[in-house]
Write a protein that holds these residues in place. Sequence first.
Motif, short mmCIF file in Angstrom:
data_model
loop_
_atom_site.label_atom_id
_atom_site.label_comp_id
_atom_site.label_asym_id
_atom_site.label_seq_id
_atom_site.Cartn_x
_atom_site.Cartn_y
_atom_site.Cartn_z
N GLN A 1 -16.05 1.13 1.95
CA GLN A 1 -16.24 1.82 0.72
C GLN A 1 -15.23 1.46 -0.26
OE1 GLN A 1 -18.58 4.04 -0.35
NE2 GLN A 1 -17.37 4.00 -2.16
N VAL A 2 -13.79 1.22 0.24
CA VAL A 2 -12.89 0.83 -0.60
C VAL A 2 -12.92 -0.56 -1.23
CG1 VAL A 2 -10.44 0.21 -0.71
CG2 VAL A 2 -11.05 2.11 0.62
N VAL A 3 -13.49 -1.43 -0.56
CA VAL A 3 -14.05 -2.78 -1.44
C VAL A 3 -14.85 -2.68 -2.27
CG1 VAL A 3 -15.09 -4.85 -0.58
CG2 VAL A 3 -13.53 -4.18 1.01
N LYS A 4 -16.06 -1.84 -1.92
CA LYS A 4 -17.16 -1.82 -3.10
C LYS A 4 -16.41 -1.04 -4.21
CE LYS A 4 -20.01 0.33 -0.30
NZ LYS A 4 -21.40 0.76 0.10
N THR A 5 -15.82 -0.13 -3.99
CA THR A 5 -14.87 0.63 -5.07
C THR A 5 -14.22 -0.06 -6.01
OG1 THR A 5 -14.94 2.65 -3.78
CG2 THR A 5 -13.36 2.60 -5.64
N GLU B 1 -7.69 -5.47 -3.16
CA GLU B 1 -7.71 -3.98 -3.19
C GLU B 1 -6.43 -3.66 -4.15
OE1 GLU B 1 -7.58 -1.81 0.22
OE2 GLU B 1 -9.76 -2.32 0.91
N ALA B 2 -5.50 -4.36 -3.86
CA ALA B 2 -4.03 -4.08 -4.45
C ALA B 2 -4.10 -4.72 -5.82
CB ALA B 2 -2.97 -4.72 -3.62
N TRP B 3 -4.79 -5.62 -6.17
CA TRP B 3 -4.66 -6.32 -7.42
C TRP B 3 -4.93 -5.36 -8.65
CZ3 TRP B 3 -2.77 -10.36 -5.51
CH2 TRP B 3 -2.20 -11.33 -6.36
N ASN B 4 -5.73 -4.42 -8.39
CA ASN B 4 -6.00 -3.31 -9.20
C ASN B 4 -4.76 -2.68 -9.62
OD1 ASN B 4 -9.17 -3.43 -9.79
ND2 ASN B 4 -8.80 -3.14 -7.31
N ALA B 5 -3.91 -2.33 -8.78
CA ALA B 5 -2.78 -1.69 -8.97
C ALA B 5 -1.64 -2.58 -9.97
CB ALA B 5 -2.05 -1.20 -7.76
N LEU C 1 0.23 -4.45 0.84
CA LEU C 1 0.83 -4.71 -0.53
C LEU C 1 0.74 -3.29 -1.36
CD1 LEU C 1 2.30 -6.30 -2.42
CD2 LEU C 1 -0.06 -7.21 -3.27
N VAL C 2 1.86 -2.78 -1.77
CA VAL C 2 1.85 -1.58 -2.91
C VAL C 2 2.56 -1.95 -3.86
CG1 VAL C 2 1.10 -0.03 -0.86
CG2 VAL C 2 3.75 -0.57 -1.32
N PHE C 3 2.67 -0.84 -4.75
CA PHE C 3 3.46 -1.19 -6.14
C PHE C 3 4.40 0.14 -6.29
CE2 PHE C 3 0.42 -4.44 -6.16
CZ PHE C 3 1.07 -5.44 -6.83
N ALA C 4 5.60 -0.04 -6.76
CA ALA C 4 6.50 1.06 -6.90
C ALA C 4 6.39 1.36 -8.52
CB ALA C 4 7.94 0.45 -7.12
N GLN C 5 5.50 2.70 -8.61
CA GLN C 5 4.82 2.99 -9.86
C GLN C 5 5.32 4.52 -9.99
OE1 GLN C 5 0.68 1.84 -9.38
NE2 GLN C 5 1.19 0.00 -10.40
N ASP C 6 6.04 5.19 -9.35
CA ASP C 6 6.32 6.63 -9.52
C ASP C 6 7.62 7.06 -8.78
OD1 ASP C 6 5.72 9.06 -10.42
OD2 ASP C 6 4.10 9.50 -9.25
N THR C 7 8.19 8.11 -9.10
CA THR C 7 9.30 8.68 -8.37
C THR C 7 9.03 10.19 -8.17
OG1 THR C 7 11.66 8.75 -8.46
CG2 THR C 7 10.74 9.25 -10.49
N GLY C 8 10.28 10.90 -7.54
CA GLY C 8 10.12 12.29 -7.47
C GLY C 8 11.41 12.81 -6.85
#
Length: 422
Positions: free
Chosen positions: A28-32, A118-122, A377-384
């Motif tokens: 599902q994730v791949v298709k999405t 999948e990570a490339w969209n981020a 692989l993830v991306f630092a895009q937020d904080t809290g």
Amino acid sequence: MVHHTIRMSNTMAPKASSSSRYISRFPQVVKTLLIIASTLWLASCGVTPTAPQVSVVPEVLAAPLPAAMDDMLTAELSRELSHYDNAPLPSPRVTTKSRWVPVRWAELPGLGQDPLFEAWNAWIKSCERPGPVFAPLCSQVRRLSIATPEEQRVWLLTRLQPYRIESLAGPETGQLTSYFEPLIKASRQRAPGFEVPLYRPPAGLAARKPWYTRQEIETLPEARAALQGREIAWLADPIDALLLHIQGSGRISITAADGSERVTRLAFAGSNEQPYRSVNQWLISQGVTRVNPWPEATKAWAAQNPQRVQQLLWSNPRYIFFQEETLTPLDSAFGPRGAQGVALTPGRSIAVDPSSIPYGTPVWLASRGPAANLQRLVFAQDTGSAIVGAVRADYFAGTGDQAGLFAARMNQPLRLWALWPK
């Protein structure tokens, strides 16, 4: 807009080639995300794409690869590493709160198993607001959005250097929690069964900081007068409103007069600048032994103790104000905007302490525990406000109930590697 979300942890504070092998594991994730990647590629070529209709909840419970497939990937990766990862290592880097120790790519667990596309969209999202260090890479990042996983991995090995992130005191293991975007039914007008308001910021918010506490907002005539006419929508359950306040953003579903459902996003627009207090910690102090999963356990307690619900709510003086945003079909595939100023990608965006990891940094994340086995692989895009320290991250799980259940379970050890341009 800088998105300062209040985070929630468990204590209340996303010929056969490698790509086809990945598709069999992540259907599902791949298709999405392939649809999204194609959409973004078309947009970059000046073509107006058709927005995808997709689920935004990632499949994050990674199962081990079959032994034969794992061996094949390991052999392929070993050849790549021996060719591309043999230069002398650079010097360590030090930030305000962390030490970055240069390492070989072979140290990163699961490197050959992550479906990188999948990570490339981020990453493409990060390139909407890149920092000066990563901006020069963005043209290549966009072109690689339709590359094979092997091509993407070789590019990473060629252009980036991994650094193991440690605290200044030495530990390289920290804590991973998770957050999500709630989806809650609402009414545009106050009506029987929908009597809990969600507000836009009051006109005088900037002039008076900190603003009134949650209790004062609900009881003082001057605070109530300042919010008169600022209602965006009304909810049925005060615990759901508190959930939106804790997450800092969410979606509401409103039924129109013709019976159709319209979903919009409520984005963070300000707070009363009062301190955040954990409702779960308050419940524990009252002798409650079952506080998870949130918010179901809290709702169950509230149903049994209706006379104490107000006391529960007022235990957290922090109050959030929202702004309404229209959701296009493409917007709905992503989360709200994070502190970097770009939309979050389910399963690929994390909140970090920016004093340790700059926004937009690609990060290799490894965490194994009862909630999930994550090596990706993830991306630092937020904080809290609760995301403080060197090896500390909050994982964006997506939108809706499934993502919420995952976020409530996630609280486990974490290791991080920053991927920095050579």
